[in-house]
Design a protein around this motif. Structure first.
Motif, PDB file in Angstrom:
ATOM      1  N   ILE A 182      -4.607  -3.536  -5.327  1.00  0.00           N
ATOM      2  CA  ILE A 182      -3.256  -3.480  -4.779  1.00  0.00           C
ATOM      3  C   ILE A 182      -3.324  -2.651  -3.495  1.00  0.00           C
ATOM      4  O   ILE A 182      -3.854  -1.544  -3.498  1.00  0.00           O
ATOM      5  N   PHE A 183      -2.815  -3.192  -2.409  1.00  0.00           N
ATOM      6  CA  PHE A 183      -2.932  -2.577  -1.088  1.00  0.00           C
ATOM      7  C   PHE A 183      -1.585  -2.036  -0.613  1.00  0.00           C
ATOM      8  O   PHE A 183      -0.527  -2.398  -1.135  1.00  0.00           O
ATOM      9  N   LYS A 195      -6.509  -0.039   0.364  1.00  0.00           N
ATOM     10  CA  LYS A 195      -6.457  -0.243  -1.088  1.00  0.00           C
ATOM     11  C   LYS A 195      -5.986   1.049  -1.760  1.00  0.00           C
ATOM     12  O   LYS A 195      -6.473   2.127  -1.440  1.00  0.00           O
ATOM     13  N   LEU A 196      -5.040   0.914  -2.675  1.00  0.00           N
ATOM     14  CA  LEU A 196      -4.553   2.083  -3.407  1.00  0.00           C
ATOM     15  C   LEU A 196      -5.454   2.266  -4.634  1.00  0.00           C
ATOM     16  O   LEU A 196      -5.653   1.321  -5.393  1.00  0.00           O
ATOM     17  N   GLU A 197      -5.980   3.473  -4.804  1.00  0.00           N
ATOM     18  CA  GLU A 197      -6.861   3.696  -5.955  1.00  0.00           C
ATOM     19  C   GLU A 197      -6.074   3.664  -7.251  1.00  0.00           C
ATOM     20  O   GLU A 197      -6.501   3.130  -8.256  1.00  0.00           O
ATOM     21  N   THR A 242      -7.836  -1.311  -8.314  1.00  0.00           N
ATOM     22  CA  THR A 242      -6.694  -0.393  -8.398  1.00  0.00           C
ATOM     23  C   THR A 242      -6.322  -0.216  -9.863  1.00  0.00           C
ATOM     24  O   THR A 242      -6.218  -1.197 -10.590  1.00  0.00           O
ATOM     25  N   GLU A 243      -6.108   1.040 -10.269  1.00  0.00           N
ATOM     26  CA  GLU A 243      -5.639   1.286 -11.634  1.00  0.00           C
ATOM     27  C   GLU A 243      -4.130   1.441 -11.634  1.00  0.00           C
ATOM     28  O   GLU A 243      -3.593   2.180 -10.805  1.00  0.00           O
ATOM     29  N   ALA A 260       3.776   1.725   0.036  1.00  0.00           N
ATOM     30  CA  ALA A 260       3.498   0.330   0.389  1.00  0.00           C
ATOM     31  C   ALA A 260       4.685  -0.308   1.090  1.00  0.00           C
ATOM     32  O   ALA A 260       5.838   0.103   0.899  1.00  0.00           O
ATOM     33  N   VAL A 261       4.358  -1.298   1.912  1.00  0.00           N
ATOM     34  CA  VAL A 261       5.364  -2.136   2.559  1.00  0.00           C
ATOM     35  C   VAL A 261       5.246  -3.520   1.924  1.00  0.00           C
ATOM     36  O   VAL A 261       4.138  -4.030   1.776  1.00  0.00           O
ATOM     37  N   VAL A 262       6.374  -4.090   1.527  1.00  0.00           N
ATOM     38  CA  VAL A 262       6.343  -5.397   0.867  1.00  0.00           C
ATOM     39  C   VAL A 262       7.256  -6.360   1.621  1.00  0.00           C
ATOM     40  O   VAL A 262       8.412  -6.027   1.885  1.00  0.00           O
ATOM     41  N   HIS A 263       6.725  -7.517   1.972  1.00  0.00           N
ATOM     42  CA  HIS A 263       7.573  -8.508   2.638  1.00  0.00           C
ATOM     43  C   HIS A 263       7.751  -9.711   1.731  1.00  0.00           C
ATOM     44  O   HIS A 263       6.901  -9.995   0.877  1.00  0.00           O
ATOM     45  N   ASN A 264       8.842 -10.404   1.917  1.00  0.00           N
ATOM     46  CA  ASN A 264       9.103 -11.588   1.092  1.00  0.00           C
ATOM     47  C   ASN A 264       9.869 -12.618   1.908  1.00  0.00           C
ATOM     48  O   ASN A 264      10.970 -12.346   2.389  1.00  0.00           O
TER      49      ASN A 264
END
Ligand code: ADP
Ligand code: ASP
Ligand code: MG
Length: 411
Positions: A182-183, A195-197, A242-243, A260-264
């Protein structure tokens, strides 16, 4: 095989099973889990674009294919991939059995195309696991109480995997996909995404609901409810993924207010014009949508002028026609002025658990968008996210400008 060996559910997405070579690669990952002293249970998605191809074929033949037939048709994609993977595992010397969703004991409600899992009877799978056989379960499907095959919604093989993991008492669920985890933004759009750990259930659920495809929203809900650990990783390399964990288990990285930034782009807006300003009217509009499981997000009700208000809200673009089918008659019934809709909008959101204790995040977001000349149509917030409705053709610019403004990148 020793009963004390932990069970791990391994889910493979469509891209990870798209060709024979990739199925071979998935089989090797399953075997290495087994060789590492764990008992694998597999959940498989349909190969590549199979689900889209099946949908296209159905809509070529009929404008409105029956929902029941459509679900039976779509369920075949996952049956093919699970059978092929099981055939291969057996040929490699690992006893495996392909299992359909119904045979795996996955019982759902009867809402075709978006069924929810009600119960899982794990007896058959447990028997296989105890005998050292790898169950390869077809994702995305179940059986209703009246015995019909149902599907769980686009992207829902993740939910099959997590629900199976809970039902068989797995140690954790591994989501094998086509990116490393998951980034901080969709890595296909933002080249500088990181990448988010570790990420919390709440953050992942917000991201998934807001349109980050990487996890199906209900899979995260189920995992959170049962405190099941999820690891999202690439099926194409051995990089750590990612955990996804509860917030009290995460202390690193969490200092960041926005994660995080999320686009849709799958967004449409419906406006009900001139709604009489009376108690109960918002419910009259939204209840039928809720009953039909149509997700409603950014809701704006303008101040009443002359006894009437405008109510506008966003829905998934793929639900627009369906939503209008419910809203239009209600608008007529309550004497509203009319209904309009537009589908050239998208949502851009920022998400982060740290936001709730940090003032100024909203101002920073609006400022960054303004500096790029991006106009905000409407806004909605929760404790850990802010979402703006903007022009669809500015979505990518918005991802870049916000990613940079909140310092989310690798450099
Ligand atoms: P699968 O077929 O394995 O289920 P999906 O296509 O459903 O895979 O989900 C993976 C995709 O999610 C990635 O290819 C990526 O483009 C997209 N994605 C969107 N937002 C993110 C994000 N924040 N982190 C990782 N992937 C994301
Ligand atoms: N094959 C289904 C889809 O394309 C389910 C999934 O891949 O998770 O939506
Ligand atoms: Mg997916």
């Amino acid at each position: 095989m020793a009963e004390s060996e932990p069970i791990v559910v391994q889910k493979f997405g469509g891209t990870s099973l798209a060709t024979s070579d990739r199925i071979r690669n998935a089989a090797e990952l399953v075997l290495s889990t087994k060789q590492g002293g764990r008992r694998p249970v597999v959940a498989a998605s349909a190969m590549g674009s199979t689900t889209d191809d099946l949908l296209d074929m159905a809509f070529d033949l009929a404008d409105r294919p029956g929902e029941r037939d459509l679900d039976l048709l779509l369920s075949t994609g996952e049956v093919v991939s699970s059978a092929l993977l099981s055939i291969l595992l057996n040929s490699m010397g690992a006893p495996a059995v392909a299992v359909t969703g119904p045979a795996a004991g996955i019982v759902t409600d009867g809402r075709y195309g978006r069924a929810r899992i009600k119960t899982i009877n794990p007896a058959y799978l447990r028997g296989l696991i105890d005998d050292g056989v790898i169950p390869v379960v077809a994702g995305f499907q179940g059986i209703s109480e009246s015995g019909e095959v149902t599907t769980l919604g686009r992207g829902a093989s993740d939910t099959t995997a997590v629900a199976l993991a809970v039902a068989v008492g797995a140690h954790h669920c591994e989501i094998n996909t086509d990116v490393d985890g998951i980034f901080s933004a969709d890595p296909r759009i933002e080249p500088n995404a990181r990448k988010l750990e570790k990420v919390t259930y709440e953050e992942t659920l917000e991201m998934a609901t807001l349109g980050a495809k990487v996890m199906h929203p209900r899979s995260v809900e189920v995992a959170e409810r049962h405190n099941l650990r999820i690891v999202v990783r690439s099926s194409f390399n051995r990089n750590p993924g990612t955990e996804i964990l509860a917030s009290n288990e995460i202390d690193i990285e969490i200092g960041a207010k926005v994660r995080a930034v999320v686009h849709n782009a799958n967004v449409a807006r419906i406006t009900v014009l001139g709604v009489p300003d009376r108690p109960g009217l918002a419910q009259a509009i939204f209840q039928p949508l809720a009953d039909a499981a149509v997700n409603v997000d950014v809701i704006v009700q303008n101040l009443a002028h002359g006894g009437n208000t405008d109510i506008s809200f966003s829905v998934e673009r793929t639900d627009l026609e369906k939503a209008l089918g419910f809203v239009t008659p209600v608008a007529e019934e309550v004497g509203a002025g009319g209904v309009s809709s537009s589908s050239d909008l998208g949502t851009i959101s920022i998400v982060g658990t740290g936001m709730q204790s940090t003032p100024g995040v909203a101002a920073q977001m609006f400022g960054a968008l303004a500096s790029a000349g991006i106009n905000i149509t409407s806004i909605t917030t929760s404790e850990i996210r802010i979402t703006c409705l903007i022009d669809e053709n500015r979505l990518e610019d918005a991802v870049h400008v916000l990613h940079k403004s909140f310092g989310l990148g690798r450099r």
